[in-house]
Structures are given as structure tokens and as C-alpha cells.
Design an enzyme around this catalytic site. Structure first.
Site, PDB file in Angstrom:
ATOM      1  CD  GLU A 112       1.510 -13.467  -0.511  1.00 17.50           C
ATOM      2  OE1 GLU A 112       1.814 -14.472   0.136  1.00 17.50           O
ATOM      3  OE2 GLU A 112       2.266 -12.949  -1.350  1.00 17.50           O
ATOM      4  CB  VAL A 140       5.850  -7.947  -1.596  1.00 14.99           C
ATOM      5  CG1 VAL A 140       6.886  -7.954  -2.716  1.00 14.99           C
ATOM      6  CG2 VAL A 140       6.494  -7.576  -0.276  1.00 14.99           C
ATOM      7  CB  ILE A 199       2.918 -11.605  -7.394  1.00 13.98           C
ATOM      8  CG1 ILE A 199       2.649 -10.860  -8.704  1.00 13.98           C
ATOM      9  CG2 ILE A 199       3.950 -12.703  -7.597  1.00 13.98           C
ATOM     10  CD1 ILE A 199       3.890 -10.217  -9.314  1.00 13.98           C
ATOM     11  CE  LYS A 223       5.159  -2.392  -3.790  1.00 13.61           C
ATOM     12  NZ  LYS A 223       4.727  -1.987  -5.136  1.00 13.61           N
ATOM     13  N   GLY A 245      -3.678  -2.314  -7.925  1.00 14.34           N
ATOM     14  CA  GLY A 245      -5.111  -2.360  -8.215  1.00 14.34           C
ATOM     15  C   GLY A 245      -5.848  -2.958  -7.045  1.00 14.34           C
TER      16      GLY A 245
HETATM   17  N1  LIG Z   1      -4.356   0.688  -4.103  1.00 13.69           N
HETATM   18  C1  LIG Z   1      -3.608  -0.348  -4.473  1.00 13.69           C
HETATM   19  O1  LIG Z   1      -3.582  -0.743  -5.637  1.00 13.69           O
HETATM   20  C2  LIG Z   1      -2.768  -1.085  -3.445  1.00 13.69           C
HETATM   21  C3  LIG Z   1      -2.092  -2.263  -3.812  1.00 13.69           C
HETATM   22  C4  LIG Z   1      -1.355  -2.957  -2.851  1.00 13.69           C
HETATM   23  C5  LIG Z   1      -1.284  -2.475  -1.570  1.00 13.69           C
HETATM   24  N2  LIG Z   1      -1.924  -1.320  -1.241  1.00 13.69           N
HETATM   25  C6  LIG Z   1      -1.846  -0.848   0.137  1.00 13.69           C
HETATM   26  O2  LIG Z   1      -3.132  -0.955   0.726  1.00 13.69           O
HETATM   27  C7  LIG Z   1      -3.285   0.031   1.722  1.00 13.69           C
HETATM   28  C8  LIG Z   1      -4.561   0.835   1.469  1.00 13.69           C
HETATM   29  O3  LIG Z   1      -4.471   1.460   0.217  1.00 13.69           O
HETATM   30  P1  LIG Z   1      -5.757   2.156  -0.476  1.00 13.69           P
HETATM   31  O4  LIG Z   1      -5.341   2.477  -1.874  1.00 13.69           O
HETATM   32  O5  LIG Z   1      -6.968   1.326  -0.246  1.00 13.69           O
HETATM   33  O6  LIG Z   1      -5.846   3.506   0.391  1.00 13.69           O
HETATM   34  P2  LIG Z   1      -7.048   4.578   0.416  1.00 13.69           P
HETATM   35  O7  LIG Z   1      -7.943   4.382  -0.749  1.00 13.69           O
HETATM   36  O8  LIG Z   1      -6.406   5.895   0.628  1.00 13.69           O
HETATM   37  O9  LIG Z   1      -7.902   4.190   1.721  1.00 13.69           O
HETATM   38  C9  LIG Z   1      -7.444   4.442   3.029  1.00 13.69           C
HETATM   39  C10 LIG Z   1      -8.570   4.163   4.013  1.00 13.69           C
HETATM   40  O10 LIG Z   1      -8.055   4.313   5.325  1.00 13.69           O
HETATM   41  C11 LIG Z   1      -8.941   5.139   6.077  1.00 13.69           C
HETATM   42  N3  LIG Z   1      -8.175   5.879   7.089  1.00 13.69           N
HETATM   43  C12 LIG Z   1      -7.246   6.842   6.887  1.00 13.69           C
HETATM   44  N4  LIG Z   1      -6.754   7.281   8.061  1.00 13.69           N
HETATM   45  C13 LIG Z   1      -7.394   6.579   9.021  1.00 13.69           C
HETATM   46  C14 LIG Z   1      -7.353   6.584  10.428  1.00 13.69           C
HETATM   47  N5  LIG Z   1      -6.514   7.397  11.087  1.00 13.69           N
HETATM   48  N6  LIG Z   1      -8.151   5.721  11.104  1.00 13.69           N
HETATM   49  C15 LIG Z   1      -8.988   4.894  10.447  1.00 13.69           C
HETATM   50  N7  LIG Z   1      -9.075   4.835   9.104  1.00 13.69           N
HETATM   51  C16 LIG Z   1      -8.292   5.682   8.406  1.00 13.69           C
HETATM   52  C17 LIG Z   1      -9.584   6.061   5.072  1.00 13.69           C
HETATM   53  O11 LIG Z   1     -10.797   6.544   5.636  1.00 13.69           O
HETATM   54  P3  LIG Z   1     -11.799   7.499   4.795  1.00 13.69           P
HETATM   55  O12 LIG Z   1     -12.439   6.585   3.782  1.00 13.69           O
HETATM   56  O13 LIG Z   1     -12.734   7.998   5.803  1.00 13.69           O
HETATM   57  O14 LIG Z   1     -10.920   8.542   4.162  1.00 13.69           O
HETATM   58  C18 LIG Z   1      -9.776   5.104   3.903  1.00 13.69           C
HETATM   59  O15 LIG Z   1     -10.966   4.380   4.034  1.00 13.69           O
HETATM   60  C19 LIG Z   1      -1.994   0.864   1.680  1.00 13.69           C
HETATM   61  O16 LIG Z   1      -1.083   0.362   2.622  1.00 13.69           O
HETATM   62  C20 LIG Z   1      -1.459   0.594   0.284  1.00 13.69           C
HETATM   63  O17 LIG Z   1      -0.062   0.762   0.176  1.00 13.69           O
HETATM   64  C21 LIG Z   1      -2.669  -0.636  -2.154  1.00 13.69           C
END
Ligand SMILES: NC(=O)c1ccc[n+]([C@@H]2O[C@H](COP(=O)([O-])OP(=O)(O)OC[C@H]3O[C@@H](n4cnc5c(N)ncnc54)[C@H](OP(=O)(O)O)[C@@H]3O)[C@@H](O)[C@H]2O)c1
Length: 344
Positions: free
Chosen positions: A120, A123, A127, A195, A293
Site C-alpha cells: 500500500e 504508491v 493515500i 507509481k 513523509g
Molecule cells: N521517505 C518517505 O517519505 C517515503 C514515502 C513512501 C515510501 N518510501 C519508501 O520507503 C522505503 C524506505 O525509505 P526511507 O526514506 O525510510 O529510507 P532510508 O531513510 O534511507 O532508510 C533505509 C534503511 O535501510 C537500511 N538498509 C540499507 N541497506 C541495507 C541492507 N543492505 N540491509 C539491511 N538494511 C539496509 C538502512 O540502514 P542504516 O540505518 O544502517 O543506514 C536504513 O535503516 C523506500 O522504498 C522508499 O521509497 C519512503
């Protein structure tokens, strides 16, 4: 009373931390929604050394192999190793929840064949569009999707119309933590195209490759173009649009377009996203809300975890799995005229 539902979390970044906080901060509300206790059993991150975490930190391979976990949440992002983790967890018999639009857009149908896959949050974050397409509109016929799927470009375009040059507007969005460090995913339309490809597969029930969605980003735009449009009663937005023709062809693309000021999509600003759907029976629907966010994304992740804990079927995943053996349908660009004129 049903047994405790145990969740493993890969990734404790922006979204992972917000999700863990929702699970551990108010377990009673989560338990009431899920009909059973939901426990965060283990967490894996890239750099665990000296780290505080709300559950035991374990190596990712150990987490995936842990038979005591019912479900694995993937919040790492990017194609690899995230895709491999999702595949391995499904193969090990866990259900999987992910917010990863790249992985779902490219490999969703193949992965979903392997088990219960929910996405969910992939995208437009908060929403609830994914399960709406797969559940609420399950028996409807959808012929068009018109959407704003990237908040970062909203923010940049707004700053540009106020007179800031593109580079400065982009730096501002980056310093607010909105744009990626490599901004191409946002400003060149890759993020919106991924998306849109997921929405096309769910809404039209045809397999597509997100790489074949033609993209025009916002790099080429300048303040003068945006102000000229405004003078003519239009607001420039990065629009992802897709149409299923009566002949079964898919026309779709991502482009900056001039949306009339009175159109609800013209009001969608900042991190907001919006998705308009034309359904044969339900009629024209529009869903709008925060498209980015950590809290907004965590809200959608938690919703998927709760559905799994309640034993509800992974409807959107099943819809993708049904496409796994299909060949990819070619996508023709919609072109610069419809649904709104192209800007620039
Ligand atoms: N941020 C948003 O607003 C948002 C909104 C919708 C969807 N998303 C999606 O949500 C997902 C996460 O986004 P985020 O913004 O939370 O990313 P992020 O802040 O960069 O966090 C990534 C996490 O993954 C861990 N990680 C990286 N490589 C790894 C590995 N090989 N094995 C295990 N853990 C690993 C990192 O570890 P460390 O902490 O040790 O670096 C970190 O804790 C993405 O797919 C993104 O597209 C994000």
C-alpha cells in the site's frame, strides 16, 4: 484469542523508525485494530554497530530465516538488495509488506507469485489507493487514471513560480529533506512513472514495464513558462496519466502539464498527491492526501501489517500475481494534448 503476530523489520531509516514507533508506542490500539497482539520481533539495518533499536538487531539473513516471524517488512528502498530480501522472505514462507515502488513496479508480478505481498505504501504513501483498486473497486472497470504522484516536483514548481531559479528551488527542497540526494528520480519523472506503472497494472489488469512509460520531467521548465501559464489561468503540475482504450491499448506518460486553475488537481500542493480514477460503475473518484513523509508512509505500512494480522487476503498482490505469466503490454505515449496541454 489468536496468537501474537510477530513482525520483522528490515530498514530503520525515515519510514522504518516511524513504523516501529507506531507499533511499539501504542500497542493497545494496534492490537485492537489487528484483533491480536502485534509484536516487533527483530530488526535488521545496514550499520548496526552501537545502535539503539526498539527490538533486537539481527543480521538480515537471520531475520529472514526466523520461523517465529509471521511477516517481514522491507523498508530498505532501491532495487537491490531489497528485491532479493523480499523474494527470500516470501520463499521462506513469510508474508511481506514493502513501501518499495521500484521493486513492485519492476518485479511485483513475479514476486507476488511467491506468496502474500502487500505494498500500500509504494504508491502515494498515505493515500489508500492500492487496496481501493484491488478491493473496493474489484469488480469495476477502470478506463483512466490521472494523477499527481510526486510531491517534490510540486514544491519545486511552486518555488519557481515565486521567482526562484530551478537549481535554487531544487536545493531548497533537498535541504527540507524532500528531494533525494540524487534528484533525478523526482525531477526526471522516474518516481512518478514507477507509481503510474503500478496503478496501471492494478487498474487495467495488464502487465507493463515502468521503463516503457515515456517521461518528460520538470528540468526544462523556467519561471517564465510557469508564470505565463498562470496568466492564462493554469497551474503547471507533473502529471502521470493513463488511459485504457476500448481496444485494450494502453496510452500513458508522465509530463508537466497546464492544469486549469479550477480543476481539483490544480489545488494539490506541497507533499500532497492526488489520483483521479474513471470507473465504469463507481463513476469519477478522486483521492488526495500526503504522498510522502515518514508518518504518511508508516501509516500505509501499518495498515498492511494489520490486514495481514487479521488474516485478510493480499488482494493487490494477488492481482499482480495473476499477471505474472502475461507478456508486457506496450505503452503508447498519451502525447502533449490530453488530458491537459503540455507545459514548456
Ligand atoms: N521517505 C518517505 O517519505 C517515503 C514515502 C513512501 C515510501 N518510501 C519508501 O520507503 C522505503 C524506505 O525509505 P526511507 O526514506 O525510510 O529510507 P532510508 O531513510 O534511507 O532508510 C533505509 C534503511 O535501510 C537500511 N538498509 C540499507 N541497506 C541495507 C541492507 N543492505 N540491509 C539491511 N538494511 C539496509 C538502512 O540502514 P542504516 O540505518 O544502517 O543506514 C536504513 O535503516 C523506500 O522504498 C522508499 O521509497 C519512503
Amino acid at each position: 484469542v489468536r496468537a501474537t503476530f510477530r513482525v520483522g523489520l528490515i530498514g530503520l531509516g525515515h519510514v522504518g523508525a516511524a513504523f516501529a514507533e507506531r507499533l511499539t508506542g501504542d500497542p493497545a490500539t494496534v492490537a485492537q485494530a489487528a484483533g491480536r497482539r502485534v509484536e516487533l520481533g527483530a530488526i535488521a539495518v545496514a550499520r548496526p554497530e552501537g545502535r539503539q533499536a526498539p527490538a533486537p538487531l539481527v543480521p538480515v539473513e537471520k531475520l529472514i530465516a526466523d520461523k517465529k516471524l509471521d511477516l517481514v517488512v522491507e523498508l530498505v528502498g532501491g532495487l537491490e538488495p531489497a528485491r532479493t530480501y523480499v523474494e527470500a522472505a516470501l520463499r521462506a514462507g513469510r508474508e511481506v509488506v514493502t513501501a518499495n515502488k521500484q521493486v513492485i513496479a519492476r518485479f511485483g508480478p513475479t514476486l507476488a507469485q511467491g506468496g502474500g505481498l502487500r505494498f500500500e505504501a509504494a504508491v502515494a504513501s498515505a493515500i489508500p489507493i492500492v487496496e481501493t483498486l484491488a478491493e473496493a473497486l474489484a469488480a469495476d472497470r477502470i478506463s483512466a487514471v490521472v494523477a499527481i504522484l510526486n510531491g517534490t516536483t510540486n514544491v519545486i514548481l511552486q518555488a519557481m513560480i515565486q521567482g526562484r531559479p530551478y537549481q535554487e528551488a531544487l536545493r531548497e527542497a533537498q535541504s527540507r529533506g524532500l528531494a533525494e540526494a540524487d534528484p533525478s528520480a523526482d525531477v526526471d519523472g522516474h518516481d512518478a512513472a514507477a507509481k503510474l506503472a503500478i496503478l496501471i497494472m492494478l487498474a487495467f489488469r495488464h502487465r507493463v514495464d515502468s521503463e516503457s512509460v515515456q517521461r518528460t520531467g520538470i528540468r526544462g521548465l523556467d519561471g517564465a513558462t510557469l508564470r505565463l501559464a498562470r496568466g492564462q489561468g493554469q497551474v503547471v503540475k507533473l502529471i502521470g496519466a493513463a488511459v485504457l482504450t476500448p481496444q485494450g491499448e494502453i496510452h500513458a506518460d508522465v509530463r508537466p502539464r497546464r492544469v486549469p486553475q479550477h480543476d481539483p488537481l490544480a489545488q494539490v500542493d506541497g507533499v500532497m498527491n492526488a489520483i483521479r480514477i474513471r470507473a465504469a460503475f463507481a463513476g469519477d473518484l478522486m483521492l488526495a492526501g500526503p504522498g510522502a513523509g515518514p508518518q504518511a508512509a508508516a501509516s500505509a505500512v501499518l495498515a498492511d501489517v494489520i490486514r495481514a494480522a487479521r488474516g485478510l487476503p493480499p488482494s493487490a498482490g494477488a492481482r499482480l500475481a495473476a499477471l505474472a505469466r502475461e507478456r508486457e503490454t506496450a505503452i503508447t505515449p498519451l502525447g502533449p494534448a490530453q488530458p491537459y496541454p503540455q507545459a514548456g
